[in-house]
Design a protein around this motif. Structure first.
Motif: not given
Length: 840
Positions: A14, A105, A134, A137, A168
């Protein structure tokens, strides 16, 4: 979690894509303008909306890809939901998709999540993996359905990326989805209630990456624990820890998480690792023990008895690192454990807590009454105890009723160097118990002051056993070494010596030899000369032979001259010659005379050989005169030749003819061809008046760091207090390589230059390192010094005064071979025919 920062394998990182290499050449003006406008938008929020719209317009314009890419990157900083449709439209663009994805993102609106999820079905390969990453994230629960749906794909890389993104994302739905997948690797995860149905292909078990899945589970558990779902998080941590599919380091991380989330739930699991004999499993629990909360420490101590002795001992050592005063009573209690390893760990742990009188008493008891290893642990710990009660308790205990405990506490006084306890030791030294008296004397050797010396003498006088006598003598020796007036010590010992029996007299003689001084010398010399007891007389001669200074020379000569037995004569003669070789300011001629006296008492070739070896260290004509007659004695002829070889280079400056005569005679009488060649070679060298200095006195080695030439060593300040060794360099070059260890880097050379009248001379020095020269006590340097303070070659003009000119050279090791050469000429580089060199 310890693995939360890791990027799972096969998933794009990322981070922003690098700008195109052609940015500087494409629409440069537009790029500069956009950059300036972004600065304004960031500085003034009211301008951000207008700049965002300009960027959105650029995305659909015909501008170059570089400009549109920069627009995406700027939207990453100021973009809102308004920009989402335009950015979403670029997710299928091969060139701009990465920049658009990174912008989406970061936009904090659910519309960005929908744009990313909507694009999942229209892309594949690396672009799809990037979108999945993404979504992870963004940590938006709204992406969970789309990510879950991807688990049905036949592509293993896509499934693993979706698992990582779910970890995540966090939240209970994502975590339960991950748990449903985990049942494929370990059915035990299925015991957790309310798990959803997850579409997985038939071969998923073989293609799911255990590391990615386990790390995702731990991330999810961390998130729900932070939201208050402690029960679910703890269950996940526990399942990961016991799962055979989880990597070992993930299992350790699971226990870490469990301890943070719910210590009361996790502690049984952690403590269970300390209840087995498997070192690897124990290691997991012990690594966590350092992070125990106070609540966890209490639980651990409560269940300590359920652990293996090895686990108990290891846990005690780790808890000791906390230096928690509250642990002291528990450690003290554990010193009574039946397991030696536990007892010893608890004993040593007491050194890290605030101890009291009870701890002192307990350790003294252990030291006096238990097995050797445990007793030693107590003896090691007593000197390290700290606490305001400790030293008072030790002093009081040393005067207590139980002799064994008193002995241990007296040893602790010595080990702790408790100078305030000297009165306690003096009182203990008068007790009726032998062991206590001896222990007190042993401690007084370290703590008594010079003022206590008369008392120590009385303790020696009153000693009732050999052990007590040895302890008293050791104390007298150690304390006596700190007394400046050694004669006073000997005067106090004299009455004891006079009234002592043979065993004590033998030991006092050794002590007198250490103390030295006139009174001690008189006592020892009288015994060596007059004592009828053969043992005492022999010991006195041994002490004289090892006397610390030259004061015993005449006494040794008298013994050697009058001794009736060969052993005494040889020992006295050896001591006599040893003292003659000590550093002294005595003239060389006098030392040679004293060697000649020794010849009168010598009787064997060995005796003569020792005398010749002593004379070889004296570069004087008197020494040559004394040695030369021995060339006629076949038994010691070789020793005589070697002595002349050693003396000659030191006398050639003052007496060239006499030196040459002795060398020629040595050559003519020499039985060894090798020695004869050496003598002849030296004759050839000495016959050349080249001004090269060949005879020196050497002191060293010395070791230092930094600027060695400016760092002072003993020869610079106390010239006559160091040992000087005669050194002859037949070819003029003094080599230190092989003579000194590689760690040494400083040596000193000393010589005397003699001229009949004041002379202007030139000194040339060559060395592999650097050199500093003093003449008549003053440092001399080149008239035109080189750029550096030290060089390998120096040319120095010097003024020699009439008579003796002492010269001292300091030579340091350098990059080249460590050597030194010195040559003296007049200012026109011609030989100084009147120059004489010598050593004193």
């Amino acid at each position: 979690m310890c693995l939360a920062f890791l990027q799972p394998a096969g998933i794009p990182a990322a981070e922003a894509p690098p700008p195109s290499a052609d940015v500087a050449r494409s629409d440069a003006a537009r790029l500069r303008m956009l950059t300036d406008q972004l600065r304004g938008a960031l500085a003034r929020p009211d301008q951000a909306s207008a700049h965002e719209q300009r960027l959105i317009d650029l995305l659909s314009s015909e501008r170059s890809p570089e400009v549109r890419e920069l627009a995406c990157l700027q939207l990453r900083m100021i973009g809102t939901a308004t920009a989402v449709p335009s950015l979403g439209g670029l997710l299928s663009d091969p060139q701009l998709a990465p920049a658009a994805r990174f912008a989406l993102q970061t936009i904090p609106d659910a519309a960005a999540t929908r744009a990313l999820t909507n694009a999942l079905g229209s892309v594949s390969g690396a672009r799809q993996l990037g979108i999945i990453n993404s979504l992870g994230e963004r940590r938006d629960p709204g992406a969970v359905p789309a990510l879950t749906a991807l688990l049905a794909t036949p592509e293993a890389a896509t499934r693993n990326a979706a698992l990582a993104a779910l970890g995540k994302t966090g939240g209970e739905p994502a975590l339960r989805c991950l748990l449903a997948v985990a049942t494929r690797l370990d059915p035990a995860f299925g015991e957790i209630e309310n798990l959803p149905e997850v579409p997985l292909p038939a071969d998923a078990t073989n293609t799911i990456d255990p590391l990615i899945l386990t790390d995702a589970l731990l991330l999810g558990a961390d998130d729900v624990a932070g939201s208050g779902a402690i029960g679910l998080a703890s269950e996940v941590y526990r399942r990961v820890y016991v799962s055979p599919a989880a990597p070992r380091h993930c299992r350790v991380a699971a226990l870490h998480g469990a301890l943070r989330a719910a210590p009361s739930i996790a502690m049984p699991v952690v403590l269970g690792t300390l209840q087995v004999e498997d070192p690897a499993v124990q290691g997991i629990g012990l690594s966590l023990a350092r992070q125990f909360t106070p609540e966890a420490v209490g639980m651990a101590l409560a269940q300590l008895g359920d652990m293996t002795p090895t686990g108990q001992a290891a846990l005690i050592r780790i808890l000791a690192e906390r230096e928690d005063p509250a642990l002291g009573p528990r450690f003290l209690e554990l010193t009574r454990s039946k397991a030696p390893a536990v007892r010893q760990a608890a004993i040593r742990a007491l050194a890290g807590v605030e101890a009291d009188a009870g701890a002192v008493q307990r350790l003294a008891e252990i030291a006096a009454t238990t097995d050797p290893a445990t007793a030693q642990a107590a003896r090691d710990t007593l000197p390290r105890l700290h606490g305001y009660e400790v030293e008072t308790a030790i002093r009081e205990g040393a005067l207590g009723a139980v002799a064994d405990l008193r002995v241990e506490l007296i040893h602790a006084i010595a080990d702790r160097r408790m100078s305030a306890a000297v009165p306690t030791l003096l009182e203990a030294a008068t007790t009726s118990n032998d062991a206590v008296r001896i222990a007190a004397l042993e401690a007084l050797a370290f703590l008594a002051e010079p003022a206590h010396y008369p008392l120590l003498v009385e303790f020696l006088r009153a000693a009732e056993s050999t052990e007590e006598r040895v302890a008293a003598l050791a104390a007298l020796r150690r304390v006596g070494e700190r007394i400046e007036d050694r004669d006073q010590c000997a005067r106090l010992l004299a009455p004891v010596y006079d009234e002592a029996g043979t065993p004590l007299k033998l030991e006092v003689l050794d002590l007198l030899g250490v103390l030295g001084g006139n009174t001690a010398l008189r006592l020892v010399a009288n015994t060596a000369a007059q004592e009828s007891n053969r043992r005492l007389r022999g010991r006195a001669i041994e002490v004289l032979a090892a006397w610390p200074d030259a004061a015993a020379i005449q006494h040794l000569f008298a013994v050697a001259n009058s001794a009736a037995d060969t052993g005494s004569r040889v020992l006295a003669l050896q001591g006599y010659l040893r003292l003659l070789g000590l550093p002294t300011e005595r003239p060389l001629s006098e030392t040679a005379r004293l060697h000649r006296l020794a010849i009168a008492v010598a009787k064997t070739p060995e005796d003569y050989g020792r005398i010749l070896a002593g004379l070889a260290r004296l570069p004087s004509v008197e020494a040559l005169d004394t040695v030369e007659p021995f060339l006629a004695d076949e038994a010691v002829r070789a020793d005589a030749v070697r002595a002349i070889l050693a003396i000659g280079p030191g006398t050639v400056g003052d007496a060239p003819e006499r030196t040459g005569q002795a060398l020629r005679r040595a050559s003519s009488r020499c039985d060894s061809e090798d020695l004869k060649k050496t003598v002849d070679a030296l004759l050839d060298r000495l016959a050349t008046p080249d001004g090269v200095i060949r005879a020196w006195l050497l002191s060293g080695p010395y070791t230092g760091s930094g600027n060695l030439l400016e760092q002072s060593f003993v020869p610079e300040t106390r010239l006559n207090e160091v040992a000087w060794e005669p050194l002859i360099a037949a070819d003029g070059e003094v080599s230190f390589e092989g003579r000194f260890p590689e760690t040494a880097n400083v040596a000193y050379l000393r010589v005397v230059l003699r001229v009949a009248k004041p002379t202007k001379a030139r000194l040339r020095v060559e060395t592999g390192g650097a050199a500093k020269i003093w003449l008549a006590g003053q440092a001399v340097r080149p008239a035109d010094p080189p750029p550096e303070a030290a060089t390998e070659s120096l040319v120095i003009d010097v003024d020699l005064r009439a008579g003796n000119n002492p010269m001292l050279a300091k030579v340091t090791r350098g990059a080249k071979p460590w050597r030194f050469t010195a040559r003296l000429t007049d200012r026109e580089d011609k030989p100084l025919t009147e120059l004489r060199t010598g050593v004193e």
